[in-house]
Scaffold this motif. Sequence first.
Motif, PDB file in Angstrom:
ATOM      1  N   VAL A  82       0.841  -1.197   0.000  1.00  0.00           N
ATOM      2  CA  VAL A  82       0.000   0.000   0.000  1.00  0.00           C
ATOM      3  C   VAL A  82       0.875   1.247   0.000  1.00  0.00           C
ATOM      4  O   VAL A  82       1.754   1.395   0.872  1.00  0.00           O
ATOM      5  N   PRO A  83       0.676   2.156  -0.948  1.00  0.00           N
ATOM      6  CA  PRO A  83       1.455   3.397  -0.948  1.00  0.00           C
ATOM      7  C   PRO A  83       1.203   4.197   0.329  1.00  0.00           C
ATOM      8  O   PRO A  83       0.079   4.238   0.834  1.00  0.00           O
ATOM      9  N   ASP A 142       1.440  -5.366   2.941  1.00  0.00           N
ATOM     10  CA  ASP A 142       0.583  -5.353   1.763  1.00  0.00           C
ATOM     11  C   ASP A 142      -0.861  -5.051   2.163  1.00  0.00           C
ATOM     12  O   ASP A 142      -1.195  -4.938   3.356  1.00  0.00           O
ATOM     13  N   LEU A 143      -1.720  -4.902   1.153  1.00  0.00           N
ATOM     14  CA  LEU A 143      -3.092  -4.463   1.395  1.00  0.00           C
ATOM     15  C   LEU A 143      -3.863  -5.430   2.283  1.00  0.00           C
ATOM     16  O   LEU A 143      -4.618  -5.018   3.161  1.00  0.00           O
ATOM     17  N   ARG A 162     -10.036   3.490   2.853  1.00  0.00           N
ATOM     18  CA  ARG A 162      -9.064   4.443   2.289  1.00  0.00           C
ATOM     19  C   ARG A 162      -7.810   3.710   1.805  1.00  0.00           C
ATOM     20  O   ARG A 162      -7.247   4.044   0.749  1.00  0.00           O
ATOM     21  N   GLU A 163      -7.361   2.718   2.586  1.00  0.00           N
ATOM     22  CA  GLU A 163      -6.170   1.967   2.187  1.00  0.00           C
ATOM     23  C   GLU A 163      -6.438   1.168   0.912  1.00  0.00           C
ATOM     24  O   GLU A 163      -5.583   1.090   0.020  1.00  0.00           O
ATOM     25  N   VAL A 164      -7.629   0.578   0.807  1.00  0.00           N
ATOM     26  CA  VAL A 164      -8.005  -0.100  -0.439  1.00  0.00           C
ATOM     27  C   VAL A 164      -8.011   0.909  -1.587  1.00  0.00           C
ATOM     28  O   VAL A 164      -7.548   0.629  -2.704  1.00  0.00           O
ATOM     29  N   ILE A 172     -13.202   4.103   0.314  1.00  0.00           N
ATOM     30  CA  ILE A 172     -12.674   3.807  -1.021  1.00  0.00           C
ATOM     31  C   ILE A 172     -12.938   4.967  -1.968  1.00  0.00           C
ATOM     32  O   ILE A 172     -12.036   5.445  -2.679  1.00  0.00           O
ATOM     33  N   ARG A 173     -14.185   5.438  -1.987  1.00  0.00           N
ATOM     34  CA  ARG A 173     -14.545   6.545  -2.895  1.00  0.00           C
ATOM     35  C   ARG A 173     -13.719   7.794  -2.598  1.00  0.00           C
ATOM     36  O   ARG A 173     -13.263   8.491  -3.512  1.00  0.00           O
TER      37      ARG A 173
END
Length: 394
Positions: free
Chosen positions: A244-245, A259-260, A306-308, A341-342
């Motif tokens: 995840v950035p 990772d995610l 948000r991470e996704v 996510i959005r």
Amino acid sequence: MASDVRATTSVTGAGEIFQLLRDGVARTKAELAALTGLARSTVSSRVDALLTTGLIHPAGEAMSTGGRPPARVAFNPRAGTIIAIDLGATHATVAIADLGATILAAHTRELDIALGPEAVLRAVLDDAARLLAETHASERLVGVGIGVPGPVEHSTGTPTNPPIMPGWDQFDVPTFVQQTFDVPVLVDNDVNLLALGEHALRWPGTDNLIFIKVATGIGAGIILGGRIQRGAQGSAGDIGHVQVPYSHDSPRDAADERDLEAIASGPAIATELRRAGVDATGSADVVALVRAGNTAAIDATRQAGREVGEVLATVVNMLNPSVIVIGGSVARAGEHLLAGIREVVYRRSIPLATKHLGIVQSEGGDRAGVLGAVIMVSQLVLAPAHVDALASAP
């Protein structure tokens, strides 16, 4: 209309003619001849061959323009039966469907994938045999489709280093299943099948769709140009193992290189809640807490979204889907995961990619996975070459 079809369709055999009838519309031989540009005598012989397979059947008579009314034929979805199996980390759904993807019977049970391939497969195959007997469909079985929660080499049907499936690595699932049901057996990642099922149920006219499953694991099913994309070996869509950035908006440390899946899956959210003093062990607890209005669970689920979104923004910029469907057990907590996510995807993706992008919740429920398995099998057994072989069999 006929000229449009002739311009885009090359119809040479019975299998190709059958594809024209898969939409369920009854047609006469003359109408099929007009659609294909073939001679009526050629169409007549191929339709007669298809009738012998049972894949099409007589469907009444068309309006007469003088003389004997012409007979019509149509797709016969009850000519075959498919077993569909959707395996999750802690559940299994088994369904029996016809060739038109209508579910005839289904059963869901709790089942731990960590029990290993032989124990799990024996249990679901027993369920399948019982459902076949109940629907009186055993003699018409044409194939078995199975979805598993891990990477699959689709060409062989073998799971490959699946992180939450101990004992399944390189297990020959098709051969094991064929000891009970001697028909073609296809195996795929469960998220690919969820994508196929959701696409068929709600988005049949959308050519570019991504399904994201957030549950015990995280994965993506990618449909581009109307077709599922598996990649070279079948690992396309494995976003759960993407690092995840880092974002300055995130509470994570800048040196966090997880990772995610390790950050935003159901178990990962539960781990964060336990650190905050909230009793949670897995996805089900997270969902229950969110639904009960627990503030810590709501905040943690939105942050997981948000991470996704940080990973999905890159996917959106690269693949430019029309729709992203969010499913899996964590998504059942409501809008909080989607809101996170959005928030990030619309901010971090380029405007052209998000101009008409919809990010929506899955509506397929428990049936989307088995429906996708049915579609996967039907794409094989109803393909032109396969139908040609049936129609030419003595």
